[in-house]
Design a protein around this motif. Sequence first.
Motif, PDB file in Angstrom:
ATOM      1  N   PHE A  25     112.901 -17.293 -82.677  1.00 12.76           N
ATOM      2  CA  PHE A  25     114.741 -16.612 -82.348  1.00 12.76           C
ATOM      3  C   PHE A  25     115.170 -16.014 -81.253  1.00 12.76           C
ATOM      4  O   PHE A  25     115.363 -15.135 -80.587  1.00 12.76           O
ATOM      5  N   PRO A  26     114.401 -17.403 -80.209  1.00 10.75           N
ATOM      6  CA  PRO A  26     114.830 -17.523 -79.124  1.00 10.75           C
ATOM      7  C   PRO A  26     116.270 -16.818 -78.392  1.00 10.75           C
ATOM      8  O   PRO A  26     116.598 -17.804 -78.988  1.00 10.75           O
ATOM      9  N   PRO A  27     116.408 -16.481 -76.888  1.00 11.70           N
ATOM     10  CA  PRO A  27     117.989 -16.122 -77.040  1.00 11.70           C
ATOM     11  C   PRO A  27     117.907 -17.523 -76.815  1.00 11.70           C
ATOM     12  O   PRO A  27     118.022 -18.803 -76.363  1.00 11.70           O
ATOM     13  N   THR A  34     128.038 -19.555 -80.310  1.00 17.56           N
ATOM     14  CA  THR A  34     128.709 -20.692 -80.508  1.00 17.56           C
ATOM     15  C   THR A  34     127.698 -21.878 -81.907  1.00 17.56           C
ATOM     16  O   THR A  34     126.622 -21.471 -81.159  1.00 17.56           O
ATOM     17  N   PRO A  35     128.534 -22.190 -82.205  1.00 15.69           N
ATOM     18  CA  PRO A  35     127.886 -23.390 -83.646  1.00 15.69           C
ATOM     19  C   PRO A  35     126.752 -24.528 -82.790  1.00 15.69           C
ATOM     20  O   PRO A  35     125.880 -24.392 -83.123  1.00 15.69           O
ATOM     21  N   PHE A  36     127.287 -24.711 -81.776  1.00 16.26           N
ATOM     22  CA  PHE A  36     126.538 -25.444 -80.458  1.00 16.26           C
ATOM     23  C   PHE A  36     125.527 -24.997 -79.232  1.00 16.26           C
ATOM     24  O   PHE A  36     125.196 -25.373 -78.622  1.00 16.26           O
ATOM     25  N   ALA A  37     124.898 -23.563 -79.630  1.00 12.44           N
ATOM     26  CA  ALA A  37     124.270 -23.074 -79.047  1.00 12.44           C
ATOM     27  C   ALA A  37     122.275 -23.861 -79.196  1.00 12.44           C
ATOM     28  O   ALA A  37     121.566 -24.031 -80.055  1.00 12.44           O
ATOM     29  N   VAL A  38     122.207 -24.180 -77.457  1.00 12.63           N
ATOM     30  CA  VAL A  38     120.662 -24.349 -77.779  1.00 12.63           C
ATOM     31  C   VAL A  38     120.107 -23.329 -77.025  1.00 12.63           C
ATOM     32  O   VAL A  38     119.445 -23.083 -76.310  1.00 12.63           O
ATOM     33  N   THR A  39     118.731 -23.465 -77.899  1.00 11.99           N
ATOM     34  CA  THR A  39     118.004 -22.615 -78.038  1.00 11.99           C
ATOM     35  C   THR A  39     116.348 -23.270 -77.425  1.00 11.99           C
ATOM     36  O   THR A  39     116.504 -24.061 -77.132  1.00 11.99           O
TER      37      THR A  39
END
Length: 267
Positions: A25-27, A34-39
């Motif tokens: 579960f990286p930052p 948002t639902p489009f968060a990129v990790t």
Amino acid sequence: MTQANSIAHAADAPYFSPPSISDFFPPELLFAGTPFAVTRITLVQLLATAIMVLIIVMGTRRLTVVPGRFQSVIELGFGFIREQIAYQVLGEKDGKRFLPLLTAMFLTITALNLTGVIPFLNIPGTSVAGAPLVFALTAYIAFVYAGIRRHGVGRFVKYSLVPSGVPKPLIPIIAIVELISVFIARPVSLFLRLLLNMIVGHLMLVLFFSATNFFFFSFNWLTPLAAGTLTLGLAFTLFEVFVALLQAYVFTILTAVYIQLAVAEEH
């Protein structure tokens, strides 16, 4: 030694930080919240997919009758999927129909699995629930679609829930068991098998190399232990390459088996 000295000594002592589930579960790097968060794992997945597509395009855009080494490797991979998975399980007719799906599934899972042993990436793209869930749902939709396309909704449900030769008094019990087995257990088992294997593999690699760093830099006199954990880490890296390929193969061939069971006349 006083209590205060004991606390100070404990604070100065080297501390080993073992791997945990928090590694997956990286930052969020982009579009946080948002639902489009990129990790980091999202970037690994995108990069692995792009490289896989690039390799396939480069290997197939200028095909020759006498293939070179690169083309030979590409053809070997495609030939393995065609002959050892699609045709062997489904037969040539149905194998040709589902070959594009099985090929895309095998290659994509392989690419995402292998990112766990690639330096500077170091985490499998299939070690979070999203990718394995997409693959499991794709397999589920494929075998349900294949069964309905071959038999129609009524016959497909009948063949799936009530195997031939079942005594009438047992039909309700068998139907419930088959409902759970066919329409619930199959996709769930595909999902969990892929996800958990890649999670455990990543945790083991991190454990070995973290221990190597801890023994070598924190305790010079434990350098032999550092050499031992480093050796185990390198050996397990090779094993993880094997597991990455094996899990892609198992997932793909089970998908083919489920499709074959769906299109068969009797179960």
